[in-house]
Design a protein around this motif. Structure first.
Motif, PDB file in Angstrom:
ATOM      1  N   UNK A  43       1.776  10.650  -9.874  1.00 29.32           N
ATOM      2  CA  UNK A  43       3.030   9.783  -9.563  1.00 29.32           C
ATOM      3  C   UNK A  43       2.847   8.096 -10.307  1.00 29.32           C
ATOM      4  N   UNK A  44       4.107   7.613 -10.281  1.00 35.71           N
ATOM      5  CA  UNK A  44       4.154   6.204 -11.150  1.00 35.71           C
ATOM      6  C   UNK A  44       4.679   5.484  -9.985  1.00 35.71           C
ATOM      7  N   UNK A  45       3.709   4.249 -10.064  1.00 33.69           N
ATOM      8  CA  UNK A  45       4.028   3.062  -8.759  1.00 33.69           C
ATOM      9  C   UNK A  45       4.329   1.825  -9.428  1.00 33.69           C
ATOM     10  N   UNK A  46       5.282   1.209  -8.942  1.00 31.46           N
ATOM     11  CA  UNK A  46       5.724  -0.342  -9.420  1.00 31.46           C
ATOM     12  C   UNK A  46       4.655  -1.068  -9.068  1.00 31.46           C
ATOM     13  N   UNK A  47       4.120  -2.012  -9.709  1.00 31.74           N
ATOM     14  CA  UNK A  47       2.965  -2.848  -9.470  1.00 31.74           C
ATOM     15  C   UNK A  47       3.462  -3.814  -8.663  1.00 31.74           C
ATOM     16  N   UNK A  48       4.663  -4.406  -8.631  1.00 28.85           N
ATOM     17  CA  UNK A  48       5.044  -5.589  -8.036  1.00 28.85           C
ATOM     18  C   UNK A  48       5.689  -5.326  -6.584  1.00 28.85           C
ATOM     19  N   UNK A  69       2.221  -1.676 -18.524  1.00 24.98           N
ATOM     20  CA  UNK A  69       3.348  -2.034 -18.600  1.00 24.98           C
ATOM     21  C   UNK A  69       3.881  -2.059 -17.082  1.00 24.98           C
ATOM     22  N   UNK A  70       3.253  -2.808 -16.246  1.00 21.79           N
ATOM     23  CA  UNK A  70       3.360  -3.076 -14.774  1.00 21.79           C
ATOM     24  C   UNK A  70       3.910  -1.731 -13.801  1.00 21.79           C
ATOM     25  N   UNK A  71       3.137  -0.759 -14.356  1.00 19.57           N
ATOM     26  CA  UNK A  71       3.104   0.522 -13.575  1.00 19.57           C
ATOM     27  C   UNK A  71       1.883   1.094 -13.411  1.00 19.57           C
ATOM     28  N   UNK A  72       1.695   1.689 -12.380  1.00 21.44           N
ATOM     29  CA  UNK A  72       0.178   2.391 -12.035  1.00 21.44           C
ATOM     30  C   UNK A  72       0.593   3.790 -12.013  1.00 21.44           C
ATOM     31  N   UNK A  73      -0.190   4.732 -12.916  1.00 22.69           N
ATOM     32  CA  UNK A  73      -0.228   6.153 -12.983  1.00 22.69           C
ATOM     33  C   UNK A  73      -1.414   6.617 -11.987  1.00 22.69           C
ATOM     34  N   UNK A  74      -1.271   7.437 -11.027  1.00 23.53           N
ATOM     35  CA  UNK A  74      -2.232   7.890 -10.250  1.00 23.53           C
ATOM     36  C   UNK A  74      -1.856   9.382  -9.771  1.00 23.53           C
ATOM     37  N   UNK A  75      -3.052  10.129  -9.467  1.00 24.20           N
ATOM     38  CA  UNK A  75      -2.980  11.590  -9.236  1.00 24.20           C
ATOM     39  C   UNK A  75      -3.934  11.747  -8.068  1.00 24.20           C
ATOM     40  N   UNK A  77       0.799  -1.023   0.029  1.00 21.90           N
ATOM     41  CA  UNK A  77       0.064   0.096  -0.235  1.00 21.90           C
ATOM     42  C   UNK A  77       0.721   1.224  -0.042  1.00 21.90           C
ATOM     43  N   UNK A  78       0.305   2.208  -0.531  1.00 25.31           N
ATOM     44  CA  UNK A  78       1.234   3.432  -0.503  1.00 25.31           C
ATOM     45  C   UNK A  78       0.133   4.689  -0.670  1.00 25.31           C
ATOM     46  N   UNK A  79       0.470   6.081  -0.641  1.00 27.61           N
ATOM     47  CA  UNK A  79      -0.579   7.102  -0.324  1.00 27.61           C
ATOM     48  C   UNK A  79       0.002   7.733  -1.723  1.00 27.61           C
ATOM     49  N   UNK A  80      -1.496   8.496  -2.362  1.00 33.34           N
ATOM     50  CA  UNK A  80      -1.507   9.301  -3.462  1.00 33.34           C
ATOM     51  C   UNK A  80      -1.986  10.539  -2.956  1.00 33.34           C
ATOM     52  N   UNK A 126       6.888   0.368  -5.068  1.00 35.37           N
ATOM     53  CA  UNK A 126       7.889   1.526  -5.097  1.00 35.37           C
ATOM     54  C   UNK A 126       7.471   2.717  -5.932  1.00 35.37           C
ATOM     55  N   UNK A 127       7.662   3.925  -5.470  1.00 35.53           N
ATOM     56  CA  UNK A 127       7.231   4.969  -6.298  1.00 35.53           C
ATOM     57  C   UNK A 127       8.363   5.412  -7.211  1.00 35.53           C
TER      58      UNK A 127
END
Length: 388
Positions: free
Chosen positions: A85-90, A72-78, A52-55, A93-94
């Motif tokens: 931010x871009x977050x590694x799905x595995x 491509x294994x990256x989540x982009x959130x705002x 878990x992380x914070x956006x 990590x930001x």
């Protein structure tokens, strides 16, 4: 000026709508669909938290529909203040973070090396997926709530004033714009267009669906999906608030508020079947099953070929569900108390449930086979795995 005031008053209306579509006697207003209490069930799977992380600060008090995007294994959130931010799905990590000078209001779209989003002041931005740097920015006619939709050449943006604008995906230059007359009072939000190379399918708050030629923006055909009925302006709301769902064989499925669920032949607009069905959410198509969430938060499975109802789950009535997603044989929805629910697509029974965050979930979860990514209203982003 009158139109502007009415649109401002719609914010107060939607506060009422978003807490229950109030109806009742003159002296006592009660929610039209009171939230049902959750009942125990025998779980057939478990949901484990992977990270878990914070956006930022989340969706804000206005609950902007800032849905994240996966590519491509990256989540982009705002968040609504403009942090992206871009977050590694595995690992969770930001990878990078950038703070824009303007608030974000739309869902994100990530494709072909760029992230697209809309802002409250009527801008569309393209960010580089590698580092979050702004590649280009363009002005459209008003605030953008729907995630911008790309094809190979264009980025198509629907704004709250009913305009649909096609921008060049490389440069952001305007290619064409289509305008329509919107009712004075609408639901907070707009439909999201469905874009393929030759055409764009766009639904509007006046209850109409239009197919636009992507070479010019000219309409090819138009159909009325919902007809305003009733005495009050609230009763007469007929927004096409979801996104048309296009099947590989050319069938197009469209929902409407206070209206119908309609299956059409996409090339011609011919109606194949229709059902009375009030919804402002996008359905999900899995094989020959179409899963929808109606205004009462009933989850309904339809035979996509005939329109016949296969099953209906009423156990989450009044819980303000998100649009449905699909993961590992389950319909996936979030609710206003922050619970994530999995419902078996075969029989409509619960598979699993967990509470993600007390702030609630209002944007559709992202899914990738057994992995589910959920963004809560306060900005908590969590990855969950389905374990059987």
């Amino acid at each position: 000026m009158k139109r502007t005031m009415l649109r401002k008053s719609s914010f107060a209306l939607v506060a009422i709508l978003s807490f229950g579509l109030m109806a009742g006697c003159a002296n006592k207003a009660e929610p039209r669909y009171a939230p049902k209490e959750l009942q125990r069930f025998e779980a057939r799977a478990e949901l484990s938290s992977e990270w878990r992380t914070r956006v930022g600060k989340g969706l804000g008090q206005a609950r902007h529909p800032i849905s994240p995007a996966l590519d491509n294994d990256v989540i982009y959130a705002a968040d609504e203040r403009g942090r992206v931010m871009a977050v590694n799905t595995e690992s969770g990590d930001r990878l990078w973070q950038t703070d824009l000078e303007v608030g974000v209001s739309s869902g994100l779209t990530a494709v072909a090396g760029q992230v697209y989003l809309g802002t409250r002041n009527g801008e569309v931005l393209a960010l580089n997926q590698d580092d979050g740097e702004i590649a280009w920015r363009a002005r459209v006619s008003s605030e953008v709530l729907a995630p911008p939709q790309p094809n190979n050449a264009l980025l198509v943006v629907q704004s709250v004033d009913g305009a649909v604008t096609a921008l060049d995906r490389r440069t952001g230059q305007e290619r064409w714009a289509h305008t329509t007359t919107e009712p004075a009072l609408t639901l907070r939000g707009t439909g999201t267009p469905t874009v393929i190379d030759p055409v764009t399918f766009a639904g509007f708050a006046n209850g109409r669906l239009v197919t636009l030629d992507n070479r010019s923006g000219q309409p090819l055909w138009e159909r009325r999906i919902a007809v305003p009925r009733g005495r009050s302006e609230i009763d007469r709301l007929v927004d096409l608030g979801g996104q048309p769902v296009l099947a590989p064989d050319g069938r197009l499925f469209v929902t409407s508020y206070n209206g119908r669920l309609v299956a059409l032949d996409a090339p011609s607009g011919e109606v194949l079947w229709e059902r009375e069905h009030s919804s402002y959410l996008t359905p999900v198509l899995v094989g020959d099953r179409l899963f929808t969430v109606n205004e009462a938060s009933h989850i309904i499975a339809y035979d996509a070929r005939s329109g016949e109802e296969v099953w209906r789950n009423r156990d989450l009535e009044g819980r303000w569900l998100t649009a449905p997603a699909f993961a590992d044989g389950n319909v996936v929805v979030g609710d206003y108390e922050g619970y994530l629910h999995l419902i078996d697509i075969q029989d409509g029974r619960f598979t699993a449930r967990t509470r993600v965050d007390g702030s609630g979930i209002s944007v559709r979860p992202l899914t990738d086979f057994r992995r589910i990514y959920v963004l809560a209203n306060d900005g908590r982003l969590e990855a969950l795995e389905i374990n059987r």
